[in-house]
Write a protein that holds these residues in place. Structure first.
Motif, PDB file in Angstrom:
ATOM      1  N   ASN A 414      44.068   9.293 -45.100  1.00 46.84           N
ATOM      2  CA  ASN A 414      45.449   9.830 -44.416  1.00 46.84           C
ATOM      3  C   ASN A 414      46.688   8.848 -45.090  1.00 46.84           C
ATOM      4  OD1 ASN A 414      44.746  11.934 -43.278  1.00 46.84           O
ATOM      5  ND2 ASN A 414      44.306  10.907 -41.122  1.00 46.84           N
ATOM      6  N   ARG A 415      46.438   7.477 -45.106  1.00 49.32           N
ATOM      7  CA  ARG A 415      47.449   6.493 -45.546  1.00 49.32           C
ATOM      8  C   ARG A 415      47.439   6.925 -47.114  1.00 49.32           C
ATOM      9  NH1 ARG A 415      50.942   6.125 -42.635  1.00 49.32           N
ATOM     10  NH2 ARG A 415      51.756   4.239 -43.586  1.00 49.32           N
ATOM     11  N   LEU A 416      46.156   6.977 -47.775  1.00 50.17           N
ATOM     12  CA  LEU A 416      46.098   7.098 -49.294  1.00 50.17           C
ATOM     13  C   LEU A 416      46.879   8.384 -49.776  1.00 50.17           C
ATOM     14  CD1 LEU A 416      44.830   6.125 -51.921  1.00 50.17           C
ATOM     15  CD2 LEU A 416      43.095   7.797 -51.416  1.00 50.17           C
ATOM     16  N   LYS A 417      46.826   9.507 -48.851  1.00 47.52           N
ATOM     17  CA  LYS A 417      47.617  10.561 -49.123  1.00 47.52           C
ATOM     18  C   LYS A 417      49.180  10.468 -49.132  1.00 47.52           C
ATOM     19  CE  LYS A 417      44.213  13.793 -47.871  1.00 47.52           C
ATOM     20  NZ  LYS A 417      43.765  14.931 -46.828  1.00 47.52           N
ATOM     21  N   VAL A 418      49.744   9.442 -48.106  1.00 46.15           N
ATOM     22  CA  VAL A 418      51.062   8.982 -47.757  1.00 46.15           C
ATOM     23  C   VAL A 418      51.555   8.500 -49.080  1.00 46.15           C
ATOM     24  CG1 VAL A 418      52.343   7.680 -46.612  1.00 46.15           C
ATOM     25  CG2 VAL A 418      50.848   9.335 -45.239  1.00 46.15           C
ATOM     26  N   TYR A 419      50.755   7.392 -49.297  1.00 47.20           N
ATOM     27  CA  TYR A 419      51.543   6.477 -50.659  1.00 47.20           C
ATOM     28  C   TYR A 419      51.448   7.305 -51.950  1.00 47.20           C
ATOM     29  CZ  TYR A 419      51.281   2.734 -47.103  1.00 47.20           C
ATOM     30  OH  TYR A 419      51.529   2.074 -46.119  1.00 47.20           O
ATOM     31  N   GLN A 420      50.495   8.269 -51.966  1.00 43.33           N
ATOM     32  CA  GLN A 420      50.330   8.973 -53.274  1.00 43.33           C
ATOM     33  C   GLN A 420      51.394   9.984 -53.227  1.00 43.33           C
ATOM     34  OE1 GLN A 420      46.353  10.805 -52.946  1.00 43.33           O
ATOM     35  NE2 GLN A 420      45.197   9.345 -54.270  1.00 43.33           N
ATOM     36  N   ALA A 421      52.000  10.648 -52.039  1.00 42.86           N
ATOM     37  CA  ALA A 421      53.094  11.307 -51.946  1.00 42.86           C
ATOM     38  C   ALA A 421      54.253  10.704 -52.297  1.00 42.86           C
ATOM     39  CB  ALA A 421      53.023  12.037 -50.506  1.00 42.86           C
TER      40      ALA A 421
END
Length: 465
Positions: A414-421
């Motif tokens: 979930n945090r990976l998706k946030v930082y990718q976004a």
């Protein structure tokens, strides 16, 4: 004919055989997962059920076998476990498709549940309080050995003898263990009480559906119909279980155990410790892959954790016999937390030694925590409830393992998706996300230190619990 009485250390050797089989088998099977996808022409999702089925059945049945052990005798259930594990392993080696493999892993898990629920009960029943920690430490050492040699052994077996060998190698070990346990482990009559089938079934349904929800909810979608059904089934089964246990004369689980402060907080600490531990063991291989380490080097790095536990666990047991669990387990949990926070300082340029040092520190913390904690939990239980106490402790361990993987992977993805976004680079997004997962696991360890500190200090000096 009366049974010959053997040294308690000889009896421990029979328990160690059963304790080492499960970790070796589990780590060997994990290594073989990619091979199964090729051999049976299937996908990773289907193959994952080879491990998931095993974990669900083991976790959900340990309480039932713990209760049966109190009723029928620990030795008898332990021998049944060795026999079931060995026979199912032989049949597993004959599997003709992935579905036969999954089904037989469920039967193998039944044997493993018997072994895991009885090992601590046998040790606690034969060792006096002032030697219990040392004995449990040696048993913990055997588990660490199994975890350490499993990946290497699995690789060698797959390369030279083929995938079937990872299962049939269990058969001679199981037979030797069965015969040795029959000779040296003393019989105990058990308690003349009735079995509680409704409590057993409702508890199985509760835990199986809960673990299914925790482990697969992220894949299915937390608000999907399948996830909701699993969660509702779990809650309904728990309500039924509590209702049944409060009405029957001889309940499967004696809720009065939860009134024992050391037992309750010791089990809560176990749950938190294994949540943290499995976050580490699940996520770190992905970190090593990201940092560019080869599979061989990654294996060496990951081995540093169980190898240090192998050395420290017996020493921790000796200290537990002298000083009790309260201080030692608290210190161990704080060391584990420190290791997590240090893992969060790693960068793309971190060396192999830097990572191994952190994992070794984590191994020291876990070894200092686990053996005294296990000894205190088992020492706090009445003699006629050692089977249920041992099974409950093992159940908390397994639930913590599942929750650790689920929570750790959920936070990371979930945090990976946030930082990718947010348009972070792929390297930066990965490293920040995994560091946050490590910090979360470190917080689990800090809470574990608190629950260890507030327990009653169980004195293990001069034969006193």
């Amino acid at each position: 004919m009366t049974q010959k009485h053997y040294s308690k250390w000889v009896i421990l050797s029979a328990v160690v055989i059963g304790s080492i089989m499960g970790p070796i088998d589990g780590s060997v099977v994990n290594i073989a997962m990619p091979e199964f996808t090729k051999i049976f022409h299937t996908n990773i999702t289907t193959v994952s059920w080879v491990s998931m089925t095993y974990l669900l059945v083991v976790s959900s049945l340990m309480m039932t076998f713990g209760r049966l052990g109190d009723m029928l005798g620990y030795k008898k259930l332990y021998q049944y476990g060795l026999l079931t594990f060995s026979i199912s392993s032989a049949i597993l080696s004959l599997s003709v498709n992935i579905y036969m493999l999954i089904i037989m892993r469920a039967f193998q898990a039944v044997g493993a549940a018997m072994l895991m629920s009885m090992s601590s009960a046998i040790i606690t029943s034969v060792f006096p309080p002032n030697e219990r920690g040392r004995a449990l430490g040696i048993n913990a050492m055997s588990i660490s050995i199994g975890l350490a040699i499993g990946p290497t052994l699995g690789g060698l077996l797959l390369k030279y003898l083929g995938w079937r060998s990872i299962f049939y190698i269990n058969v001679p070990i199981g037979i030797i263990g069965y015969i040795w346990a029959h000779i040296v482990v003393p019989d105990n009559k058990g308690v003349a009480e009735k079995f509680d089938p409704y409590g057993s079934i409702s508890f199985f349904a509760f835990l199986a559906s809960l673990l299914l929800f925790i482990s697969e909810g992220g894949t299915w979608g937390w608000s999907s119909l399948t996830s909701i059904v699993a969660l509702v089934t779990s809650i309904a089964s728990l309500i039924i279980f509590i209702n049944v246990e409060n009405k029957v004369e001889f309940p499967m689980f004696d809720f009065s155990l939860l009134k024992i402060r050391s037992f309750t907080f010791g089990n809560i600490s176990t749950l938190l410790n294994f949540m943290a531990q499995n976050t580490m063991t699940f996520l770190t291989p992905f970190l090593l892959q990201h940092l560019g380490f080869t599979t061989e080097k990654a294996g060496i790095i990951m081995t540093s954790f169980p190898l240090v536990m192998f050395v420290v666990a017996p020493l921790s047991g000796i200290l537990a016999d002298r000083y009790g669990a309260q201080i030692l387990s608290t210190i161990g949990a704080l060391i584990s937390a420190t290791a997590f926070f240090l893992m969060a300082t790693l960068t793309e340029k971190s060396t192999m030694f830097a990572i191994m040092a952190r994992l070794a520190l984590f191994g020291i913390g876990n070894a200092i925590f686990q053996t005294p904690n296990n000894s205190a939990v088992m020492g706090s239980a009445p003699k006629n409830r050692l089977g249920v106490a041992s099974a409950f402790l093992a159940t908390m361990r397994n639930v913590g393992m599942v929750m650790g993987i689920a929570v750790g992977s959920a936070i990371f993805t979930n945090r990976l998706k946030v930082y990718q976004a947010l348009k972070f680079s792929s390297n930066a997004a990965f490293m920040i996300a995994i560091k946050e997962a490590y910090i979360t696991a470190g917080i689990f360890s800090l809470i574990c230190a608190f629950t260890s500190l507030v327990r009653n200090n169980v004195k293990l000096i001069q034969g006193k619990d």
